[in-house]
Motif scaffolding. Sequence first.
Motif, short mmCIF file in Angstrom:
data_model
loop_
_atom_site.label_atom_id
_atom_site.label_comp_id
_atom_site.label_asym_id
_atom_site.label_seq_id
_atom_site.Cartn_x
_atom_site.Cartn_y
_atom_site.Cartn_z
N ASP A 37 20.60 39.52 62.96
CA ASP A 37 20.52 40.17 61.89
C ASP A 37 21.91 40.32 60.91
N PHE A 38 21.51 40.48 59.47
CA PHE A 38 22.54 40.55 58.71
C PHE A 38 22.92 41.81 58.07
N ILE A 39 24.06 42.42 57.78
CA ILE A 39 24.35 43.47 56.77
C ILE A 39 25.24 42.66 55.79
N ILE A 40 24.81 42.93 54.63
CA ILE A 40 25.74 42.35 53.59
C ILE A 40 26.72 43.39 52.70
N CYS A 41 27.99 43.17 52.59
CA CYS A 41 28.75 43.86 51.76
C CYS A 41 29.32 43.10 50.79
N ASP A 42 29.09 43.08 49.59
CA ASP A 42 29.46 42.32 48.53
C ASP A 42 29.82 42.94 47.27
N HIS A 43 30.35 42.34 46.33
CA HIS A 43 30.52 43.19 45.07
C HIS A 43 30.40 42.14 43.91
N HIS A 44 29.90 40.88 44.12
CA HIS A 44 29.54 39.73 43.16
C HIS A 44 28.21 40.16 42.52
N ARG A 45 28.04 39.67 41.40
CA ARG A 45 26.60 39.60 40.90
C ARG A 45 25.63 39.14 41.63
N PRO A 46 24.42 39.67 41.95
CA PRO A 46 23.40 39.40 42.62
C PRO A 46 22.77 38.35 41.87
N GLY A 47 21.80 37.55 42.56
CA GLY A 47 20.88 36.66 41.86
C GLY A 47 19.80 37.35 41.58
N GLU A 48 18.68 36.49 41.37
CA GLU A 48 17.38 36.98 41.21
C GLU A 48 16.71 37.55 42.20
N ILE A 49 16.92 37.03 43.25
CA ILE A 49 16.27 37.37 44.77
C ILE A 49 17.53 37.62 45.58
N LEU A 50 17.21 38.88 46.07
CA LEU A 50 18.21 39.26 47.35
C LEU A 50 17.95 38.87 48.54
N PRO A 51 18.85 38.44 49.49
CA PRO A 51 18.73 38.16 50.89
C PRO A 51 17.79 39.27 51.48
N GLU A 52 16.91 38.78 52.48
CA GLU A 52 16.26 39.86 53.33
C GLU A 52 17.22 40.05 54.48
N ALA A 53 18.28 40.67 54.06
CA ALA A 53 19.05 41.11 55.28
C ALA A 53 18.38 43.00 55.59
N ILE A 54 19.44 43.31 56.57
CA ILE A 54 18.87 44.66 57.10
C ILE A 54 19.49 45.77 56.12
N PHE A 61 26.74 28.42 42.09
CA PHE A 61 27.74 29.18 41.41
C PHE A 61 27.88 30.75 41.86
N GLY A 62 29.12 31.18 41.57
CA GLY A 62 29.03 32.77 41.89
C GLY A 62 30.52 33.11 41.45
N GLY A 63 30.43 34.60 41.21
CA GLY A 63 31.82 35.00 40.79
C GLY A 63 31.61 36.31 39.86
N HIS A 64 32.54 36.33 39.20
CA HIS A 64 33.02 37.44 38.35
C HIS A 64 33.04 36.78 36.77
N LYS A 65 33.22 37.89 35.78
CA LYS A 65 33.49 37.90 34.35
C LYS A 65 34.59 36.64 34.20
N TYR A 66 35.64 37.01 34.95
CA TYR A 66 36.78 36.20 34.56
C TYR A 66 37.21 34.79 35.69
N ALA A 67 36.50 35.05 36.75
CA ALA A 67 36.65 34.04 37.78
C ALA A 67 35.60 33.67 38.63
N ALA A 68 35.21 32.25 38.77
CA ALA A 68 33.95 31.94 39.57
C ALA A 68 34.45 30.63 40.12
N GLY A 69 33.33 30.41 41.29
CA GLY A 69 33.28 29.08 41.91
C GLY A 69 32.09 28.34 41.79
N LEU A 70 31.99 27.20 41.74
CA LEU A 70 30.69 26.34 41.46
C LEU A 70 30.81 24.84 42.17
N SER A 71 29.64 24.49 42.23
CA SER A 71 29.60 22.91 42.66
C SER A 71 28.53 22.16 42.20
N LEU A 72 28.59 20.94 41.99
CA LEU A 72 27.65 20.02 41.35
C LEU A 72 27.59 18.88 42.17
#
Length: 563
Positions: free
Chosen positions: A159-176, A410-421
């Motif tokens: 099982d997963f419990i997620i504690c995050d503060h980044h912006r969610p995508g369109e679909i949330l993970p199916e965590a507990i 990609f993921g992150g904030h208004k002023y800092a993010a990470g990405l790959s391609l």
Amino acid sequence: MRWTFKPQPDPLLLEALQESLQIDALTASLLVQRGITSFDQARQFFRPSIADLHDPFLMKDMDLAVGRIETALAKQEKILVFGDYDVDGTTAVSLVSAYLKTRTEQVATYIPDRYIEGYGVSFQGIDFASDNEFSLIIALDCGIKSVAHVQYAQERGIDFIICDHHRPGEILPEAIAVLDPKRDDCFYPYDELCGCGIGFKLIQALAQNQNQDVEELLPYLDLVATAIAADIVPMTGENRALAYLGLQVMNTNPRPGIRALLQHVKNKIYTISDVVFTLAPRINAAGRIKHGNYAVALLSEFDQEQALQFAADIEQFNADRKVLDQFITQEALAQIIQNKEENAATTVVFQADWHKGVIGIVASRVIETYHRPTLVFTQSGEYYAASARSVPGFDVYEALEACAEHLVQFGGHKYAAGLSLKPENYAAFKQAFEKVVQATLPTEMETPEIEIDAEIELAQITPKLMRILKQFEPFGPQNLAPVFLTKNLRDTGYAKPIGADQTHLKLQVVQGNSERFGAIGFGLSDKLSLVNQRQSFEAVYCLEENDWNNRVSIQLRIKDIQA
């Protein structure tokens, strides 16, 4: 450099606040500019307390998270506390694991390898949990977009419990439970907590569920204050209360690891600046150069001698980091000139052998020369990975979102993010990113801006003003140190360049018959001619205390000078 004044407060509002608080017009103006318009708000601002913290159960899914953890504790299940390798992630892991260890021995920590696993929840981490019979993973400062990873874990009975503060995508993970105030369906009163802040709300809820007094959690707040300062989240509301209380812990009884890292700081009282410039880079250096586990080990260690040894190792990592980021910054700046991109709207550079651990720092350094959204790429396995940094006022996350078709993630904030391609998409992405920023970056943002709170005379700078300004601390985004403008200044003949490379400017200023004030401008030695001609000049600056030879004086930290 653009100088702009912050909007001047409504005179009626100003007058009312002056009256209710019995303060001068300057102090009232500084408060209103920070959204403080009533007696109660001012009391909370000047005297943050643990009573200012919100009920953690107001956060969406908190009841589910607490219920699942209590079940795990009751059944002696093995719990894996998983977090990112930066300051926010490692402090969060140290905090949550330390609290859980007061209630069970069945707790372990996991920090992904930056170079093998990359950012966030990893399949390797889930495999580790499965191989070692962990049935619950608590992910901190990551996981909000880990839809496939959470499903993979479910298939393995985890099982997963997620504690995050980044912006969610369109679909949330199916965590507990998914704890993230930035969820559209979460109505928690404050949505600017960092990852460690979310971790603290989780242990606050667990403690509350056990009828523990929240005061018992105060010793954990040195970790939370470190994360708040390092992650550059707004220094407002709950963050400001947590940072204020955390600094008190840091100055009275910090954990041995933090005490060991701050041993070189000469100040008698640790401030947010000490966290940002001394503590955070060293904690980050572990994950950048070696492994984030070193940081967790240091922050979790309660033997002072052992903590000093861990700190010595991290000190070496930080020294190595400095050499790397200086060298790579030079290569990145050379690449911009070589590609004839000095006048582009963006900086996007790539070199396969650049050290992945320092590309975020390099991006920030490049912005100091070319003030524009910046991405620094390196090779990471089969992909190109980048750190993105932005300029004040421009949302780089939204710009990346507009180019998402070219990205793997990609993921992150208004002023800092990470990405790959994928390597084959690099050129198309670079072109698309330039086009998006060109179309959306306001012209004025192309020049660095200094926002001025108020114009004052040197005669207004008194010990009483300094005492008031110290109560505005801790400083951070949305509560920055006040910036003042003073005109008709003259140097007393003291001006000179200083520093190993002679890039800083030291001077002594006077206005008319005012008291003389020492001043320093970092990186401003090129302004020497403006103050050496015996003509008047104007300066924008912050005020600070300078402790030299046990004598404390008020000093101007100059941000810019104009004739």
